[in-house]
Design a protein around this motif. Sequence first.
Motif, PDB file in Angstrom:
ATOM      1  N   GLN A 129       0.738  -1.271  -0.124  1.00 16.08           N
ATOM      2  CA  GLN A 129      -0.106   0.030  -0.139  1.00 16.08           C
ATOM      3  C   GLN A 129       0.951   1.228   0.074  1.00 16.08           C
ATOM      4  N   SER A 130       2.247   1.160  -0.652  1.00 17.04           N
ATOM      5  CA  SER A 130       2.863   2.427  -0.899  1.00 17.04           C
ATOM      6  C   SER A 130       3.537   3.055   0.458  1.00 17.04           C
ATOM      7  N   ASP A 131       3.083   2.678   1.538  1.00 15.05           N
ATOM      8  CA  ASP A 131       3.573   3.136   2.807  1.00 15.05           C
ATOM      9  C   ASP A 131       4.158   2.105   3.688  1.00 15.05           C
ATOM     10  N   ILE A 132       4.318   0.963   3.252  1.00 18.62           N
ATOM     11  CA  ILE A 132       4.894  -0.176   4.416  1.00 18.62           C
ATOM     12  C   ILE A 132       5.835  -0.855   3.330  1.00 18.62           C
ATOM     13  N   GLU A 133       7.201  -0.671   3.837  1.00 21.80           N
ATOM     14  CA  GLU A 133       8.232  -1.534   3.177  1.00 21.80           C
ATOM     15  C   GLU A 133       8.758  -2.754   3.790  1.00 21.80           C
TER      16      GLU A 133
ATOM     17  N   PRO B 296       4.320   3.321   9.121  1.00 19.58           N
ATOM     18  CA  PRO B 296       3.731   4.686   9.835  1.00 19.58           C
ATOM     19  C   PRO B 296       3.990   4.259  11.260  1.00 19.58           C
ATOM     20  N   ARG B 297       4.128   5.066  12.083  1.00 15.27           N
ATOM     21  CA  ARG B 297       4.348   5.040  13.638  1.00 15.27           C
ATOM     22  C   ARG B 297       3.071   4.546  14.181  1.00 15.27           C
ATOM     23  N   GLU B 298       1.811   4.811  13.572  1.00 12.02           N
ATOM     24  CA  GLU B 298       0.617   4.518  14.328  1.00 12.02           C
ATOM     25  C   GLU B 298       0.197   2.952  14.041  1.00 12.02           C
TER      26      GLU B 298
END
Length: 79
Positions: free
Chosen positions: A15-19, A37-39
């Motif tokens: 999803q473009s924000d987890i690598e 993301p931290r959350e």
Amino acid sequence: MLILSRKKGQSIVIQSDIEIMITAIEGDQVKIGIKAPREMNILRKEVLEEVRETNQHALVSQEDVQLLREWQAGQRDKR
């Protein structure tokens, strides 16, 4: 389940924000790095299962405590 082959230094993106990157391969152990993301909570599965099991035992214990309280209240009423 999606199964991918990756080499050291390669990664996959969710999803473009987890690598998820393969940082090392040592024998039968693979080390990965995760950027997210931290959350977002990231837990090892065995830790999550242990927490769930502990919570389940706590629920059973709460039910036992409630039964004990009800029994104790019944004993007081008999006096």
